[in-house]
Structure formats: C-alpha cells, structure tokens
Design a protein around this motif. Sequence first.
Motif, short mmCIF file in Angstrom:
data_model
loop_
_atom_site.label_atom_id
_atom_site.label_comp_id
_atom_site.label_asym_id
_atom_site.label_seq_id
_atom_site.Cartn_x
_atom_site.Cartn_y
_atom_site.Cartn_z
N THR A 105 35.71 29.19 67.86
CA THR A 105 34.81 29.85 68.79
C THR A 105 34.99 31.16 68.86
OG1 THR A 105 36.32 29.48 70.65
CG2 THR A 105 34.86 27.64 69.92
N GLY A 106 34.03 31.93 69.10
CA GLY A 106 34.13 33.54 69.27
C GLY A 106 34.01 34.01 68.00
N GLY A 107 33.56 33.48 66.89
CA GLY A 107 33.57 33.87 65.50
C GLY A 107 32.74 35.16 65.34
N SER A 108 31.77 35.12 66.01
CA SER A 108 31.06 36.23 65.82
C SER A 108 31.51 37.76 66.68
CB SER A 108 29.50 36.46 66.18
OG SER A 108 29.29 35.93 67.50
N GLY A 109 32.66 37.65 67.44
CA GLY A 109 33.04 38.74 68.14
C GLY A 109 34.07 39.33 67.20
N PHE A 110 34.79 40.50 67.99
CA PHE A 110 35.44 41.68 67.43
C PHE A 110 36.71 40.62 66.55
CE2 PHE A 110 39.08 44.39 67.35
CZ PHE A 110 38.53 45.48 66.60
N LEU A 111 37.42 40.05 67.33
CA LEU A 111 38.59 39.42 67.00
C LEU A 111 38.21 38.26 65.96
CD1 LEU A 111 40.85 39.16 70.08
CD2 LEU A 111 41.23 40.61 68.26
N GLY A 112 37.28 37.40 66.45
CA GLY A 112 36.63 36.16 65.62
C GLY A 112 36.10 36.78 63.99
N ARG A 113 35.75 37.65 63.87
CA ARG A 113 35.34 38.13 62.60
C ARG A 113 36.34 38.54 61.93
NH1 ARG A 113 29.72 41.39 62.51
NH2 ARG A 113 28.74 40.38 64.39
N GLN A 114 37.35 39.21 62.41
CA GLN A 114 38.40 39.58 61.60
C GLN A 114 39.41 38.06 61.16
OE1 GLN A 114 39.56 42.70 60.31
NE2 GLN A 114 40.75 41.10 58.98
N LEU A 115 39.41 37.22 61.87
CA LEU A 115 40.08 36.08 61.62
C LEU A 115 39.30 35.09 60.66
CD1 LEU A 115 42.44 34.14 62.61
CD2 LEU A 115 41.09 33.20 64.54
N ILE A 116 37.98 35.24 60.79
CA ILE A 116 37.10 34.47 59.69
C ILE A 116 37.50 35.20 58.42
CG2 ILE A 116 35.11 34.13 58.92
CD1 ILE A 116 33.87 33.71 61.93
N ALA A 117 37.41 36.35 58.47
CA ALA A 117 37.73 37.08 57.06
C ALA A 117 39.02 36.74 56.47
CB ALA A 117 37.50 38.56 57.16
N ASP A 118 40.12 36.89 57.48
CA ASP A 118 41.45 36.61 57.00
C ASP A 118 41.66 35.19 56.60
OD1 ASP A 118 42.20 39.16 57.68
OD2 ASP A 118 43.20 38.36 59.50
N LEU A 119 40.91 34.13 57.19
CA LEU A 119 40.96 32.53 56.75
C LEU A 119 40.52 32.51 55.55
CD1 LEU A 119 40.59 31.13 60.51
CD2 LEU A 119 42.69 30.79 59.11
N VAL A 120 39.15 33.06 55.47
CA VAL A 120 38.37 32.92 54.39
C VAL A 120 39.09 33.49 52.95
CG1 VAL A 120 36.20 33.41 52.98
CG2 VAL A 120 36.26 32.59 55.24
N ALA A 121 39.70 34.61 53.03
CA ALA A 121 40.67 35.23 52.17
C ALA A 121 41.71 34.28 51.64
CB ALA A 121 40.99 36.73 52.78
N GLU A 122 42.18 33.39 52.57
CA GLU A 122 43.42 32.73 52.14
C GLU A 122 42.87 31.25 51.68
OE1 GLU A 122 46.74 32.21 54.72
OE2 GLU A 122 46.53 34.60 55.26
N GLY A 123 41.47 31.02 51.50
CA GLY A 123 40.90 29.76 50.89
C GLY A 123 40.55 28.70 51.90
N CYS A 124 40.88 29.06 53.36
CA CYS A 124 40.55 28.15 54.31
C CYS A 124 39.18 27.91 54.71
CB CYS A 124 41.23 28.49 55.89
SG CYS A 124 43.08 28.69 55.46
N PRO A 125 38.57 26.62 54.58
CA PRO A 125 37.18 26.41 54.93
C PRO A 125 37.13 26.64 56.37
CG PRO A 125 38.25 24.35 54.42
CD PRO A 125 39.26 25.45 54.30
N VAL A 126 36.05 27.40 56.73
CA VAL A 126 36.07 27.98 58.40
C VAL A 126 34.59 27.54 58.73
CG1 VAL A 126 36.15 29.58 59.95
CG2 VAL A 126 37.34 29.54 57.86
N ARG A 127 34.54 26.66 60.01
CA ARG A 127 33.11 26.74 60.76
C ARG A 127 33.29 27.22 62.12
NH1 ARG A 127 32.03 20.52 61.41
NH2 ARG A 127 29.80 21.14 61.06
N ALA A 128 32.37 28.21 62.30
CA ALA A 128 32.18 28.92 63.52
C ALA A 128 31.11 28.86 64.27
CB ALA A 128 32.57 30.36 63.26
N LEU A 129 31.37 28.62 65.61
CA LEU A 129 30.29 28.53 66.62
C LEU A 129 29.47 29.84 66.89
CD1 LEU A 129 29.16 26.82 68.93
CD2 LEU A 129 30.45 27.82 70.76
N ALA A 130 28.15 29.46 66.63
CA ALA A 130 27.34 30.63 66.60
C ALA A 130 26.07 30.33 67.63
CB ALA A 130 26.60 30.85 65.18
N ARG A 131 25.83 31.11 68.67
CA ARG A 131 24.90 30.96 69.62
C ARG A 131 23.58 31.46 69.71
NH1 ARG A 131 28.36 31.11 75.16
NH2 ARG A 131 29.35 32.71 74.04
N SER A 132 23.58 32.11 68.55
CA SER A 132 22.07 33.04 68.35
C SER A 132 21.90 33.07 66.78
CB SER A 132 22.25 34.25 69.12
OG SER A 132 23.14 35.24 68.35
#
Length: 71
Positions: free
Chosen positions: A29-56
């Motif tokens: 949750t919070g994937g489009s926010g400041f911290l969430g964007r970095q966390l998604i980038a890091d997780l995807v770079a490590e090969g983790c499948p990521v699903r993130a909440l998007a409200r818009s």
Amino acid sequence: MGISDNFGKNSSRNSTSTSISRNGAIFLTGGSGFLGRQLIADLVAEGCPVRALARSPQAAAAVRELGAEPV
C-alpha cells in the motif's frame, strides 16, 4: 545490502505497508508515494513480484511504470 535486509525495520516511521501473498507476490500500500516508489523499484530489481494499491488512474500508471501490478 538488499531490501530483504531492511524489511520491516522502522515500519512505524512511514505510511507504506507490505504483505506477502500466498503466491509469493508482495502487496504494497502506498506504492505511488515517495517511499513506495523506491520500495517497488528495489523489490522489482531483486526479482520480487509486486502488487501495489492504486486509487487513481495516475497512481496505477506510476505503479505499472515501476514494474508492479496495480490493484
């Protein structure tokens, strides 16, 4: 040092939360926010499948651009 080294530390300091689903994907949750964007980038770079909440549509586009599946 990878994302798994810090997973869960200082979680009370930010508004981003995660959980791991049964199929191994990480839900964020919070994937489009400041911290969430970095966390998604890091997780995807490590090969983790990521699903993130998007409200818009804009948040969904940002999450998708980072390599995560918007939910």
